[in-house]
Motif scaffolding. Sequence first.
Motif, PDB file in Angstrom:
ATOM      1  N   ALA A  21       0.801  -1.217   0.000  1.00 56.53           N
ATOM      2  CA  ALA A  21       0.000   0.000   0.000  1.00 56.53           C
ATOM      3  C   ALA A  21       0.837   1.271   0.000  1.00 56.53           C
ATOM      4  O   ALA A  21       0.446   2.271  -0.598  1.00 56.53           O
ATOM      5  CB  ALA A  21      -0.931   0.011   1.206  1.00 56.53           C
ATOM      6  N   ARG A  22       2.009   1.263   0.638  1.00 57.84           N
ATOM      7  CA  ARG A  22       2.721   2.513   0.883  1.00 57.84           C
ATOM      8  C   ARG A  22       4.105   2.609   0.251  1.00 57.84           C
ATOM      9  O   ARG A  22       4.667   3.691   0.207  1.00 57.84           O
ATOM     10  CB  ARG A  22       2.893   2.724   2.393  1.00 57.84           C
ATOM     11  CG  ARG A  22       1.646   2.609   3.199  1.00 57.84           C
ATOM     12  CD  ARG A  22       0.602   3.582   2.800  1.00 57.84           C
ATOM     13  NE  ARG A  22       0.431   4.633   3.769  1.00 57.84           N
ATOM     14  CZ  ARG A  22      -0.567   5.509   3.732  1.00 57.84           C
ATOM     15  NH1 ARG A  22      -1.453   5.456   2.779  1.00 57.84           N
ATOM     16  NH2 ARG A  22      -0.663   6.446   4.631  1.00 57.84           N
ATOM     17  N   ILE A  23       4.674   1.502  -0.195  1.00 63.17           N
ATOM     18  CA  ILE A  23       6.033   1.540  -0.738  1.00 63.17           C
ATOM     19  C   ILE A  23       5.986   1.275  -2.237  1.00 63.17           C
ATOM     20  O   ILE A  23       5.394   0.286  -2.674  1.00 63.17           O
ATOM     21  CB  ILE A  23       6.939   0.498  -0.041  1.00 63.17           C
ATOM     22  CG1 ILE A  23       6.995   0.764   1.462  1.00 63.17           C
ATOM     23  CG2 ILE A  23       8.340   0.509  -0.638  1.00 63.17           C
ATOM     24  CD1 ILE A  23       7.741  -0.302   2.256  1.00 63.17           C
ATOM     25  N   GLU A  24       6.604   2.148  -3.003  1.00 59.95           N
ATOM     26  CA  GLU A  24       6.695   1.956  -4.451  1.00 59.95           C
ATOM     27  C   GLU A  24       7.928   1.112  -4.758  1.00 59.95           C
ATOM     28  O   GLU A  24       9.041   1.460  -4.378  1.00 59.95           O
ATOM     29  CB  GLU A  24       6.833   3.320  -5.151  1.00 59.95           C
ATOM     30  CG  GLU A  24       5.643   4.244  -4.964  1.00 59.95           C
ATOM     31  CD  GLU A  24       4.474   3.871  -5.840  1.00 59.95           C
ATOM     32  OE1 GLU A  24       4.678   3.130  -6.832  1.00 59.95           O
ATOM     33  OE2 GLU A  24       3.355   4.302  -5.528  1.00 59.95           O
ATOM     34  N   LEU A  87      -5.707   5.510   4.379  1.00 57.23           N
ATOM     35  CA  LEU A  87      -5.010   6.495   5.209  1.00 57.23           C
ATOM     36  C   LEU A  87      -4.352   7.540   4.321  1.00 57.23           C
ATOM     37  O   LEU A  87      -3.797   7.213   3.274  1.00 57.23           O
ATOM     38  CB  LEU A  87      -3.954   5.804   6.083  1.00 57.23           C
ATOM     39  CG  LEU A  87      -4.468   4.774   7.087  1.00 57.23           C
ATOM     40  CD1 LEU A  87      -3.291   4.105   7.792  1.00 57.23           C
ATOM     41  CD2 LEU A  87      -5.398   5.405   8.094  1.00 57.23           C
ATOM     42  N   PRO A  88      -4.386   8.821   4.714  1.00 63.42           N
ATOM     43  CA  PRO A  88      -3.785   9.864   3.864  1.00 63.42           C
ATOM     44  C   PRO A  88      -2.269   9.727   3.742  1.00 63.42           C
ATOM     45  O   PRO A  88      -1.580   9.415   4.713  1.00 63.42           O
ATOM     46  CB  PRO A  88      -4.162  11.176   4.578  1.00 63.42           C
ATOM     47  CG  PRO A  88      -4.664  10.796   5.916  1.00 63.42           C
ATOM     48  CD  PRO A  88      -5.026   9.350   5.902  1.00 63.42           C
ATOM     49  N   LYS A  89      -1.767   9.955   2.525  1.00 64.85           N
ATOM     50  CA  LYS A  89      -0.320   9.873   2.266  1.00 64.85           C
ATOM     51  C   LYS A  89       0.453  10.954   3.011  1.00 64.85           C
ATOM     52  O   LYS A  89       1.657  10.833   3.219  1.00 64.85           O
ATOM     53  CB  LYS A  89      -0.051  10.020   0.769  1.00 64.85           C
ATOM     54  CG  LYS A  89      -0.435   8.807  -0.056  1.00 64.85           C
ATOM     55  CD  LYS A  89       0.688   7.823  -0.063  1.00 64.85           C
ATOM     56  CE  LYS A  89       0.428   6.720  -1.082  1.00 64.85           C
ATOM     57  NZ  LYS A  89       1.497   5.724  -1.070  1.00 64.85           N
ATOM     58  N   GLU A  90      -0.238  12.018   3.383  1.00 66.77           N
ATOM     59  CA  GLU A  90       0.432  13.128   4.076  1.00 66.77           C
ATOM     60  C   GLU A  90       1.044  12.668   5.405  1.00 66.77           C
ATOM     61  O   GLU A  90       2.021  13.251   5.870  1.00 66.77           O
ATOM     62  CB  GLU A  90      -0.546  14.279   4.341  1.00 66.77           C
ATOM     63  CG  GLU A  90      -0.951  15.045   3.103  1.00 66.77           C
ATOM     64  CD  GLU A  90      -2.013  14.335   2.271  1.00 66.77           C
ATOM     65  OE1 GLU A  90      -2.635  13.373   2.786  1.00 66.77           O
ATOM     66  OE2 GLU A  90      -2.202  14.721   1.112  1.00 66.77           O
ATOM     67  N   ALA A  95       6.034  12.132   8.402  1.00 65.37           N
ATOM     68  CA  ALA A  95       6.957  11.287   9.162  1.00 65.37           C
ATOM     69  C   ALA A  95       8.327  11.241   8.497  1.00 65.37           C
ATOM     70  O   ALA A  95       9.362  11.256   9.173  1.00 65.37           O
ATOM     71  CB  ALA A  95       6.387   9.873   9.301  1.00 65.37           C
ATOM     72  N   PHE A  96       8.361  11.199   7.151  1.00 63.98           N
ATOM     73  CA  PHE A  96       9.646  11.225   6.435  1.00 63.98           C
ATOM     74  C   PHE A  96      10.387  12.525   6.709  1.00 63.98           C
ATOM     75  O   PHE A  96      11.606  12.538   6.882  1.00 63.98           O
ATOM     76  CB  PHE A  96       9.428  11.059   4.930  1.00 63.98           C
ATOM     77  CG  PHE A  96       9.398   9.638   4.470  1.00 63.98           C
ATOM     78  CD1 PHE A  96      10.445   8.762   4.741  1.00 63.98           C
ATOM     79  CD2 PHE A  96       8.315   9.144   3.766  1.00 63.98           C
ATOM     80  CE1 PHE A  96      10.419   7.449   4.325  1.00 63.98           C
ATOM     81  CE2 PHE A  96       8.265   7.825   3.342  1.00 63.98           C
ATOM     82  CZ  PHE A  96       9.322   6.983   3.621  1.00 63.98           C
ATOM     83  N   GLN A 104       9.636   2.600  10.945  1.00 62.27           N
ATOM     84  CA  GLN A 104       9.143   3.493  11.996  1.00 62.27           C
ATOM     85  C   GLN A 104       7.752   4.036  11.659  1.00 62.27           C
ATOM     86  O   GLN A 104       6.893   4.161  12.535  1.00 62.27           O
ATOM     87  CB  GLN A 104      10.128   4.638  12.221  1.00 62.27           C
ATOM     88  CG  GLN A 104      11.428   4.185  12.862  1.00 62.27           C
ATOM     89  CD  GLN A 104      12.499   5.258  12.853  1.00 62.27           C
ATOM     90  OE1 GLN A 104      12.560   6.071  11.917  1.00 62.27           O
ATOM     91  NE2 GLN A 104      13.329   5.275  13.879  1.00 62.27           N
ATOM     92  N   ILE A 105       7.549   4.362  10.378  1.00 62.89           N
ATOM     93  CA  ILE A 105       6.222   4.825   9.960  1.00 62.89           C
ATOM     94  C   ILE A 105       5.201   3.706  10.154  1.00 62.89           C
ATOM     95  O   ILE A 105       4.085   3.934  10.644  1.00 62.89           O
ATOM     96  CB  ILE A 105       6.254   5.298   8.492  1.00 62.89           C
ATOM     97  CG1 ILE A 105       7.119   6.542   8.364  1.00 62.89           C
ATOM     98  CG2 ILE A 105       4.849   5.565   7.966  1.00 62.89           C
ATOM     99  CD1 ILE A 105       7.401   6.962   6.952  1.00 62.89           C
TER     100      ILE A 105
END
Length: 199
Positions: A21-24, A87-90, A95-96, A104-105
Motif C-alpha cells: 500500500a505505501r512503498i513503491e 489512510l492519507p499519504k500526508e 513522518a519522512f 518506523q512509519i
Amino acid sequence: MTAGRTLGQLLFCSLAAYAFARIEFPGRDIIFVVVLSVLMVPSYVFLVPQYLIMKDLHWLNSMQALIVPGLFSSFGTFLLRQFFLSLPKELDEAAFLDGANHFQIYWHVVLPLARSALIALAILTILWSWNDLIWPLVVNDSPDKMILAVGLASLRGEHGTDFPALMAGAVLASWPMLVMFIIFQKQFIEGIVITGSKG
C-alpha cells in the motif's frame, strides 16, 4: 495454535500490506495479483504439498505443523492493504520529514491507526483457526496433540455416538468465540466497514 496463527497473521500480513500500500517498488502490482490469486485456489489443493513439507521438516505431530502454514494469508494482506490505502499519504510525508524510515512509519504511525482493521483480522483468524479441522487432522494423529475440533469429531463413533456429550462439547467449544465477538463486535464491524470503503 489459534494464538500463534493470529499473532503471525497480524505481523506478517500487516507488514506485507504496508509494503503493497505505501512503498513503491518494481513489480509491486504484479506481486500483489499473484498473492491475491491464492484466494482463487481451494485450500484443499495445498494439503498434500504442505503435508510433504511438514514431513520433510520432521514436524508431523508438532505445534509447528499446526501454526507455521497459517502464519500468512492472502485475505489478511488484502484486508489490511485496503485499510492502509484509505489512510492519507500526508502522514507518511510528515513522518519522512521528521526523519522516520519505513519501519518506523509502519510501527508508530500506520499500525496505531489500523487498530480496528487489525481487530477485524484477528477475529476472523481466530474464528478460522478455532474451527479448523482438516489440516490438524492430517498432520497430527497423536491424541495428546489434537485440537478441540478434531477431539469433537472423534466423539462420533462408528457403532454409536454419545450425542449428549457431543452437543455439550460443541457448546463449550463455541462459547469462547461468541464471547469474543460480543466484546469486540464494535471494532470488528468498524474495521470491515472502513476497510471496504476504498479500493
